[in-house]
Write an enzyme that holds these catalytic residues in place. Structure first.
Site, PDB file in Angstrom:
ATOM      1  N   HIS A   1       0.830  -1.213   0.000  1.00 34.64           N
ATOM      2  CA  HIS A   1       0.000   0.000   0.000  1.00 34.64           C
ATOM      3  C   HIS A   1       0.866   1.266   0.000  1.00 34.64           C
ATOM      4  O   HIS A   1       0.503   2.279   0.591  1.00 34.64           O
ATOM      5  CB  HIS A   1      -0.957   0.016   1.198  1.00 34.64           C
ATOM      6  CG  HIS A   1      -1.935  -1.111   1.207  1.00 34.64           C
ATOM      7  ND1 HIS A   1      -3.124  -1.078   0.513  1.00 34.64           N
ATOM      8  CD2 HIS A   1      -1.898  -2.324   1.823  1.00 34.64           C
ATOM      9  CE1 HIS A   1      -3.779  -2.218   0.703  1.00 34.64           C
ATOM     10  NE2 HIS A   1      -3.048  -2.990   1.487  1.00 34.64           N
TER      11      HIS A   1
ATOM     12  N   TYR B   1       0.035  -4.875  11.170  1.00 35.67           N
ATOM     13  CA  TYR B   1      -0.165  -3.504  10.693  1.00 35.67           C
ATOM     14  C   TYR B   1       0.248  -2.480  11.747  1.00 35.67           C
ATOM     15  O   TYR B   1       0.904  -1.482  11.444  1.00 35.67           O
ATOM     16  CB  TYR B   1      -1.616  -3.288  10.267  1.00 35.67           C
ATOM     17  CG  TYR B   1      -1.902  -3.745   8.859  1.00 35.67           C
ATOM     18  CD1 TYR B   1      -1.614  -5.052   8.460  1.00 35.67           C
ATOM     19  CD2 TYR B   1      -2.462  -2.895   7.919  1.00 35.67           C
ATOM     20  CE1 TYR B   1      -1.873  -5.487   7.174  1.00 35.67           C
ATOM     21  CE2 TYR B   1      -2.723  -3.322   6.625  1.00 35.67           C
ATOM     22  CZ  TYR B   1      -2.428  -4.618   6.261  1.00 35.67           C
ATOM     23  OH  TYR B   1      -2.683  -5.044   4.981  1.00 35.67           O
TER      24      TYR B   1
ATOM     25  N   ASN C   1     -10.032  -3.451   1.280  1.00 37.83           N
ATOM     26  CA  ASN C   1      -9.667  -3.367  -0.136  1.00 37.83           C
ATOM     27  C   ASN C   1     -10.915  -3.200  -0.988  1.00 37.83           C
ATOM     28  O   ASN C   1     -12.042  -3.323  -0.496  1.00 37.83           O
ATOM     29  CB  ASN C   1      -8.937  -4.641  -0.586  1.00 37.83           C
ATOM     30  CG  ASN C   1      -7.538  -4.750  -0.027  1.00 37.83           C
ATOM     31  OD1 ASN C   1      -6.859  -3.747   0.184  1.00 37.83           O
ATOM     32  ND2 ASN C   1      -7.091  -5.973   0.219  1.00 37.83           N
TER      33      ASN C   1
END
EC number: 1.11.1.6
Length: 510
Positions: free
Chosen positions: A78, A358, A150
């Protein structure tokens, strides 16, 4: 000599005006980072007309030092993204599902949305085929909640232990830094659950015409918990009110020849003109006891929930572009770990890994105080014993950096406790029991129009064509198992051995 009373001294200095820029300089005068005014920003100090540059030229040194340190680590995935701001308005009473304030009917919540490509680097063309990120940070009255998803409703893998390998396979060859389809399919020939999402990737949905024209999905199942502690499993879906528009292969070539940033230009330009894009937020809901009724595992991130009704719960409008790309879009830290009471992670194996990964990668990029940056700060007070870290610009006066304490209590709240999950059995490392790797991919292929099928087959076949023969035939056998027309047509383009493909497909079980 008596010790200096620092507090009193500071007041005197302030009163004397000695710690502000002298009034003889205009407020827009160029300064160094220490606030000192710059005398010349066009010529370095030198030893005479022909002599070397002087080390005492602190303006030159500071400019070069700051320039050398402008970049922070690029996101592993990303990397290329576009950030915008807006507002989410809840429209349905779902207090029976969740105690989270963000879902209270009529509640308005500021949001920051980061759209992105997934695999390719920060300066790659936005026309490249890729899944596309749709991550939303809700600045709620309960703290920040990040819905990190997404445009595709499913993912390539179901277990986070495969995530680093999958990303490595997608990324360029480490020997040459060139894309290498053979490496990707060497990996995916061992991962049959990936083919539904690979079908999405090689379809025209892998090349959206604009961020405004794609849906978003939470991908994973989450748990919503109400005030009674009752749990429901949900999937979140954003539905674009601008409609869905994708680029076919010819359009991709046309756009790329003129604009490497068509997704960003379209979104930023629309908002600048006052054409604010909107998305409705829907949830699909399952009771815990309903998870067992499916012939697949509903907590598998490679699956959608067919025939489970959707309920609209709110609408998001994006109405403001960022003021500074780096400070907002680049420094925003989206992470599935950012949850609030009433929203919890499910037992989805991929989500469980993302909850850690993350948050960890954001801490690596931004440092321990990354969540204190303005774009990441919650709108509610932060009150804990976390402390220090590089570049900490806070102002802490408390001497109590631990808990529990009588001196400065920070009580927890029982209403924010996690829900309870009944468990039995032993620890294990094993596949899930209801894989069903092929059915949903076949259903997806059959849902496409004739032209969409043709575009998909051509792109998938071209990508497979130069793949190692064994990996190619295994991939084709999976496609054939999903739909024989799908497998046959891709095999023709990829020049696969159809008899071998059929033989391999016959041994596959859904």
């Amino acid at each position: 000599m008596p010790l200096l009373n620092w507090s009193r001294h500071m007041v005197c200095l302030t009163a004397a005006g000695l710690i502000t820029v002298p009034t003889v300089y205009a407020t827009d005068t160029l300064t160094r980072d220490n606030g000192a005014v710059v005398g010349d920003n066009q010529n370095s100090q030198t030893a005479g007309a022909q002599g070397p540059v002087l080390l005492q030229d602190v303006q030159l040194l500071q400019k070069l030092q700051r320039f050398d340190r402008e970049r922070i680590p690029e996101r592993v995935v990303h990397a290329r993204g576009t950030g915008v701001k807006g507002e989410f308005t809840a429209s349905a009473d779902i207090s029976d599902l969740s105690k989270a304030t963000v879902f209270k009917s009529g509640e308005k919540t500021p949001v920051f949305v980061r759209f992105s490509s997934v695999v390719h680097g920060n300066h790659s063309p936005e026309t490249l085929r890729d899944p596309h990120g749709f991550a939303t940070k809700f600045y709620t009255a309960d703290g920040n909640w990040d819905l990190v998803g997404n445009n595709f409703p499913t993912f390539f893998i179901r277990d986070a232990i495969k995530f680093p390998d999958m990303v490595h396979a997608f990324k360029p060859d480490p020997r040459t830094n060139l894309d290498n389809d053979s490496r990707r399919f060497d990996f995916f020939s061992h991962v049959p659950e990936a083919t539904r999402t690979l079908t999405l990737l090689y379809s025209n949905e892998g090349t959206p015409a604009g961020y405004r024209f794609m849906d978003g999905n939470g991908v994973h199942a989450y748990k919503l918990v109400n005030a009674k502690g009752e749990v429901h499993y949900v999937k979140f879906h954003w539905k674009s009110l601008q409609g869905i528009k994708n680029l076919d292969p010819k359009e991709v070539a046309q756009v790329q020849s003129k604009d490497y940033s068509h997704l960003t230009n379209d979104l930023v330009g629309a908002i600048k003109k006052g054409d604010f894009p909107k998305w409705d937020l829907y949830v699909q809901v399952l009771k815990p006891e309903e998870l067992a009724k499916f012939d697949f595992d509903p907590l598998d991130a490679t699956k959608i929930w067919p025939d489970v009704p959707e309920k609209k719960i709110g609408q998001m409008v994006l109405n403001k572009n960022v003021d500074n790309f780096f400070q907002e879009t680049e420094q925003v830290a989206m992470a599935p770990a950012n949850l609030v009471p009433g929203i919890e992670p499910s037992e989805d194996r991929l989500l469980q890994g993302r909850v850690f990964s993350y948050a960890d990668t954001q801490m690596y990029r931004l440092g321990a105080i990354g969540l204190s940056l303005p774009v990441n700060q919650p709108k509610v007070a932060v009150n804990n014993g976390n402390q220090d870290g590089a570049l900490n610009t806070g102002h802490t006066t408390s001497g109590v950096n631990y808990e529990p304490s009588r001196l400065e209590p920070r009580p927890a709240d029982d209403k924010a406790r996690y829900s309870e999950l009944p468990l039995s059995g032993t620890t294990q490392q094993a596949k899930i029991t209801r894989e069903q790797n092929f059915k949903q991919a076949g259903d997806l292929f059959r849902s496409y129009s004739a032209k969409e099928k043709t575009d998909l087959v051509q792109r998938f076949g071209e990508s497979l064509a130069d793949t190692h023969t064994e990996s190619k035939n295994i991939m084709l056998s999976v496609l054939y198992k999903e739909d024989r027309h799908y497998g046959t047509r891709v095999a023709e383009v990829a020049k696969g051995d159809l008899s071998k493909v059929k033989s391999l497909a016959a041994s596959l079980k859904d």
